[in-house]
Scaffold this active site. Structure first.
Site, mmCIF file in Angstrom:
data_model
loop_
_atom_site.group_PDB
_atom_site.id
_atom_site.type_symbol
_atom_site.label_atom_id
_atom_site.label_comp_id
_atom_site.label_asym_id
_atom_site.label_seq_id
_atom_site.Cartn_x
_atom_site.Cartn_y
_atom_site.Cartn_z
ATOM 1 N N ILE A 49 1.134 -0.946 -0.160
ATOM 2 C CA ILE A 49 0.077 0.059 -0.009
ATOM 3 C C ILE A 49 1.011 1.339 0.030
ATOM 4 O O ILE A 49 1.415 1.613 1.043
ATOM 5 C CB ILE A 49 -1.016 0.006 1.095
ATOM 6 C CG1 ILE A 49 -1.760 -1.254 1.355
ATOM 7 C CG2 ILE A 49 -1.870 1.319 1.211
ATOM 8 C CD1 ILE A 49 -2.811 -1.417 2.320
ATOM 9 N N GLU A 50 1.242 1.809 -1.226
ATOM 10 C CA GLU A 50 1.848 3.070 -1.363
ATOM 11 C C GLU A 50 1.123 4.238 -0.972
ATOM 12 O O GLU A 50 -0.100 4.570 -0.830
ATOM 13 C CB GLU A 50 2.489 2.884 -2.827
ATOM 14 C CG GLU A 50 3.260 1.589 -3.088
ATOM 15 C CD GLU A 50 3.931 2.046 -4.356
ATOM 16 O OE1 GLU A 50 3.437 2.774 -5.280
ATOM 17 O OE2 GLU A 50 4.787 0.899 -4.526
ATOM 18 N N ASN A 51 2.080 5.518 -0.777
ATOM 19 C CA ASN A 51 1.598 6.915 -0.391
ATOM 20 C C ASN A 51 1.977 7.773 -0.974
ATOM 21 O O ASN A 51 3.367 7.980 -1.507
ATOM 22 C CB ASN A 51 1.687 6.762 1.332
ATOM 23 C CG ASN A 51 0.783 7.808 1.951
ATOM 24 O OD1 ASN A 51 1.405 9.112 1.727
ATOM 25 N ND2 ASN A 51 -0.155 7.597 2.556
ATOM 26 N N ALA A 52 1.272 9.009 -1.314
ATOM 27 C CA ALA A 52 1.853 10.210 -1.969
ATOM 28 C C ALA A 52 2.876 10.547 -1.141
ATOM 29 O O ALA A 52 3.909 11.238 -1.843
ATOM 30 C CB ALA A 52 0.708 11.013 -2.088
ATOM 31 N N CYS A 59 4.828 -2.544 2.802
ATOM 32 C CA CYS A 59 5.085 -3.734 1.914
ATOM 33 C C CYS A 59 3.753 -4.616 2.305
ATOM 34 O O CYS A 59 3.146 -4.670 3.346
ATOM 35 C CB CYS A 59 6.373 -4.280 2.366
ATOM 36 S SG CYS A 59 7.794 -3.621 1.690
ATOM 37 N N GLU A 61 4.266 -7.696 2.828
ATOM 38 C CA GLU A 61 4.451 -8.763 4.139
ATOM 39 C C GLU A 61 3.749 -7.779 5.555
ATOM 40 O O GLU A 61 3.373 -8.625 6.365
ATOM 41 C CB GLU A 61 5.835 -8.845 4.405
ATOM 42 C CG GLU A 61 6.392 -9.602 3.099
ATOM 43 C CD GLU A 61 6.837 -8.975 1.914
ATOM 44 O OE1 GLU A 61 6.398 -7.845 1.834
ATOM 45 O OE2 GLU A 61 8.001 -9.295 1.305
ATOM 46 N N CYS A 95 11.173 -6.176 5.783
ATOM 47 C CA CYS A 95 10.497 -7.203 5.887
ATOM 48 C C CYS A 95 10.833 -8.438 6.533
ATOM 49 O O CYS A 95 10.089 -9.148 7.308
ATOM 50 C CB CYS A 95 9.287 -7.424 4.621
ATOM 51 S SG CYS A 95 8.563 -6.243 4.141
HETATM 52 N N1 THU Z 1 7.428 -4.444 -1.760
HETATM 53 C C1 THU Z 1 6.889 -5.202 -1.140
HETATM 54 O O1 THU Z 1 5.391 -5.128 -0.828
HETATM 55 N N2 THU Z 1 7.433 -6.230 -0.266
HETATM 56 C C2 THU Z 1 8.865 -6.565 -0.616
HETATM 57 O O2 THU Z 1 9.472 -7.353 0.125
HETATM 58 C C3 THU Z 1 9.596 -5.717 -1.638
HETATM 59 C C4 THU Z 1 8.845 -4.551 -1.866
HETATM 60 C C5 THU Z 1 6.873 -3.213 -2.334
HETATM 61 C C6 THU Z 1 7.105 -1.704 -1.743
HETATM 62 C C7 THU Z 1 6.654 -0.946 -2.760
HETATM 63 O O3 THU Z 1 5.349 -0.608 -2.788
HETATM 64 C C8 THU Z 1 6.989 -1.656 -4.059
HETATM 65 O O4 THU Z 1 7.147 -3.253 -3.836
HETATM 66 C C9 THU Z 1 8.219 -1.203 -4.640
HETATM 67 O O5 THU Z 1 9.295 -1.280 -4.087
#
Ligand code: THU
Length: 145
Positions: A49-52, A59, A61, A95
């Site tokens: 779940i990313e954010n502005a 992540c 996990e 993670c």
């Molecule tokens: N990301 C994960 O969700 N898990 C990981 O172990 C590696 C990276 C996500 C973070 C970010 O939203 C996107 O992948 C690119 O880095």
């Protein structure tokens, strides 16, 4: 590749890929799913779940661990992380440490993508000589306070 029973592996793969479809990734466009098997055999899934405000994103996990804790799971025995491919996804350093809180060196970490399972490791391979809850539990006689 994996010591998990085929039906359990399939449950993890399905849950991880289904979670991945929910990923909120408007910035990286790198969708990730994670599915954790707990000590009861229950599966808990999450997406990234990313954010502005970029550093506030998290992540897949982390989402899956939150789901496990909220469902009453205490220990992670396996986690299947799915990315877009073609490169084999591998959990980020943060993670690995988050997983360490709920799993030991034997925690099975499986990487997959829409084509299926790609590779697996133990957490001990990915995070050797790790710092974990036992360090705090055993530290009392030497603590500074
Ligand atoms: N990301 C994960 O969700 N898990 C990981 O172990 C590696 C990276 C996500 C973070 C970010 O939203 C996107 O992948 C690119 O880095």
């Amino acid at each position: 590749m994996s010591p998990l029973a085929p039906d359990v592996l399939q449950r993890l793969l399905s849950a991880s890929l289904a979670a991945r479809a929910h990923a909120h990734v408007p910035y990286s466009h790198y969708a990730v799913g994670a599915a954790i098997l707990d000590e009861h055999g229950a599966v808990h899934a999450g997406c990234n779940i990313e954010n502005a405000a970029y550093p506030q994103g998290w992540c897949a996990e982390a989402t899956a661990l939150g789901a496990m804790v909220m469902a009453g799971g205490k220990r992670a025995t396996a986690v299947l992380v799915s990315g877009p491919g073609p490169d084999v996804i591998t959990p980020c350093g943060g993670c690995r440490q988050k997983l360490r809180e709920f799993g030991d060196d034997n925690l099975l970490v499986i990487a997959a993508d829409p084509s299926g399972v790609r590779q697996s490791w133990t957490l001990g391979q990915l995070l050797p000589a790790s710092f974990g809850p036992d360090h705090l539990a055993h530290a009392s006689e030497h603590s500074a306070d």
